[in-house]
Design a protein around this motif. Structure first.
Motif, short mmCIF file in Angstrom:
data_model
loop_
_atom_site.label_atom_id
_atom_site.label_comp_id
_atom_site.label_asym_id
_atom_site.label_seq_id
_atom_site.Cartn_x
_atom_site.Cartn_y
_atom_site.Cartn_z
N THR A 18 45.97 52.49 30.85
CA THR A 18 45.21 51.60 29.98
C THR A 18 43.78 51.34 30.45
OG1 THR A 18 46.18 49.72 31.11
CG2 THR A 18 47.23 50.40 29.06
N SER A 19 43.57 51.34 31.78
CA SER A 19 42.24 51.00 32.28
C SER A 19 42.02 51.63 33.65
CB SER A 19 42.11 49.48 32.41
OG SER A 19 42.97 49.02 33.43
N GLY A 20 40.79 51.55 34.10
CA GLY A 20 40.46 52.07 35.43
C GLY A 20 41.19 51.29 36.51
N LEU A 43 40.33 59.21 44.84
CA LEU A 43 38.95 59.06 44.39
C LEU A 43 38.91 58.16 43.15
CD1 LEU A 43 35.92 59.82 44.24
CD2 LEU A 43 36.60 61.87 42.96
N ASP A 44 38.21 57.03 43.28
CA ASP A 44 37.93 56.19 42.11
C ASP A 44 36.71 56.82 41.43
OD1 ASP A 44 37.16 54.34 40.25
OD2 ASP A 44 37.09 52.62 41.63
N GLY A 45 37.01 57.63 40.43
CA GLY A 45 35.95 58.36 39.73
C GLY A 45 35.70 57.77 38.36
N VAL A 62 39.70 58.61 36.46
CA VAL A 62 38.45 58.67 35.68
C VAL A 62 38.56 57.76 34.46
CG1 VAL A 62 37.75 61.01 36.41
CG2 VAL A 62 39.20 60.75 34.38
N CYS A 63 37.43 57.11 34.12
CA CYS A 63 37.40 56.22 32.95
C CYS A 63 36.89 56.96 31.72
CB CYS A 63 36.47 55.02 33.20
SG CYS A 63 37.16 53.76 34.28
N LEU A 64 37.60 56.80 30.62
CA LEU A 64 37.14 57.37 29.35
C LEU A 64 36.25 56.37 28.62
CD1 LEU A 64 40.68 58.67 28.34
CD2 LEU A 64 38.81 60.02 29.33
C1 LIG Z 1 34.78 49.95 35.82
C2 LIG Z 1 35.29 50.49 37.10
C3 LIG Z 1 36.67 50.48 37.39
C4 LIG Z 1 37.68 49.76 36.53
O1 LIG Z 1 37.76 50.15 35.23
P1 LIG Z 1 38.33 49.14 34.10
O2 LIG Z 1 38.66 50.08 33.00
O3 LIG Z 1 37.22 48.19 33.80
O4 LIG Z 1 39.53 48.47 34.66
C5 LIG Z 1 37.08 51.05 38.56
N1 LIG Z 1 36.20 51.59 39.40
C6 LIG Z 1 34.88 51.63 39.17
C7 LIG Z 1 33.97 52.28 40.15
C8 LIG Z 1 34.37 51.07 38.01
O5 LIG Z 1 33.05 51.08 37.78
#
Ligand SMILES: *Cc1c(COP(=O)(O)O)cnc(C)c1O
Length: 340
Positions: free
Chosen positions: A56-58, A167-169, A195-197
């Motif tokens: 659902t989220s990053g 990796l938090d990408g 990765v965030c969409l």
């Molecule tokens: C925004 C962000 C997240 C978290 O994403 P959300 O979808 O807002 O939960 C994680 N890591 C980094 C580096 C971010 O910029």
């Protein structure tokens, strides 16, 4: 309003809305949502990993990774200003029961030497180091690109110690475009990736985590435990496919506009651009204006420009796909006006 608060404030594109309408769906907990599976396959392929999972989220993606890699009582190594440490409500402690050990980086980069020196030895008094986390681009370092060489050095330390690397990408697409490095090249330097969409790519919701097939199998169970098993969710995976296939290359424009904004800001007296602008984020120190951050943002808002506070003396601007070249020039004019 010219909204420069974040690259999360974007609305879905027309192609995304259409993809949502047309999406073929099924029950994803039964593995029957065709669109979700397609998104996961595309993401896995792009990132050079065996499998992927739509989340659902990053934050949920990072937390599932930590839960999957670690046991309560473990310690994880991460950069002192990293999102997982700084902005996730101590979820790693609240959910996974792990202890963070932070390492200060330079522009978001930890040195491989510092990482190696922080790995615990086998001793009854000590926690086990069970995960190393990197972030690219680095959010609090102002969207700084962490060079692939730095990632290679840290991955080799991790592998020598048999410790997984995550990796938090969230903005890995920005890093990839800015440094002309393929996503799969980054993928090769880490075990798992989030990765965030919904950041620069403009999808309304969602992230993907990628890794080995056994990792994703365990991660899927953690997602279910957290209440993240969703049903006919192809309707929200569909814009994610548009994000991955149509919205990556255009990030170059956001970076150009951010650089132009930074260049203009540097010419305004009493304002200092604090970061080297690698991607789409600009961090601006306003202390010499003798205006408080709140007042500064308020004056900007009266001029129909939105930014966010980023500390007691700094504000942050982020370009995104709604922002045009003309908007950037307007922001610079309005800033001059509101500082008079
Ligand atoms: C925004 C962000 C997240 C978290 O994403 P959300 O979808 O807002 O939960 C994680 N890591 C980094 C580096 C971010 O910029």
């Amino acid at each position: 309003m010219i909204d420069l608060r974040s690259d999360t404030v974007t609305k879905p594109t027309e192609a995304m809305r259409k993809a949502m309408y047309d999406a073929e769906v099924g029950d994803d907990v039964y593995g029957e949502d065709y669109t979700v599976r397609k998104l996961e396959e595309i993401a896995a392929e792009m990132l050079g990993k065996e499998d992927a999972l739509f989340v659902t989220s990053g934050t949920q993606g990072n937390q599932i990774a930590v839960l999957t890699h670690c046991q309560p009582g473990n310690e994880i190594l991460l950069e002192a200003d990293s999102h997982i440490f700084y902005y996730e409500g101590a979820a790693i402690s609240a959910f996974a029961g792990v202890q963070p050990r932070t390492i200060s980086g330079n522009r978001g980069q930890m040195s491989a030497k510092d990482v190696a020196a922080s790995i615990r030895v086998d001793d009854i008094h000590m926690p086990e180091t069970s995960l190393i986390c990197l972030e690219n681009t680095h959010n609090r370092a102002g969207g700084a690109v962490v060079p692939i060489e730095n990632m290679k050095d840290i991955y080799s330390v991790a592998q020598n110690h048999h410790i997984p690397l995550h990796l938090d990408g969230a903005r890995l697409f920005n890093a990839s475009v800015a440094s002309n490095t393929k996503l799969s090249e980054y993928g090769a330097q880490t075990d798992t990736i989030q990765v965030c969409l919904s950041k620069g790519l403009g999808a309304p919701i969602g992230s993907v985590i990628a890794g080995s097939a056994p990792f994703i199998k365990d991660a899927r169970k953690w997602r279910k435990r957290l209440g993240g098993g969703l049903r006919q969710v192809g309707v929200i995976a569909a814009p994610g496919i548009v994000a991955l296939t149509q919205m990556v290359d255009r990030l170059e424009e956001d970076h150009k506009r951010a650089k132009r904004l930074a260049e203009g800001l540097r010419e305004i007296p009493n304002i200092t651009v604090e970061n080297e602008v690698d991607t789409n984020i600009i961090v601006v120190n306003i202390s010499k204006t003798n205006i408080s951050v709140d007042d500064f943002l308020h004056r900007l808002k009266e001029q129909e420009v939105l930014a966010v506070p980023f500390g007691s003396e700094t504000v942050r601007f982020t370009t995104n796909y709604h922002i045009t070249d003309e908007n950037i020039e307007q922001v610079l004019q309005k800033l001059n006006a509101c500082l008079k």
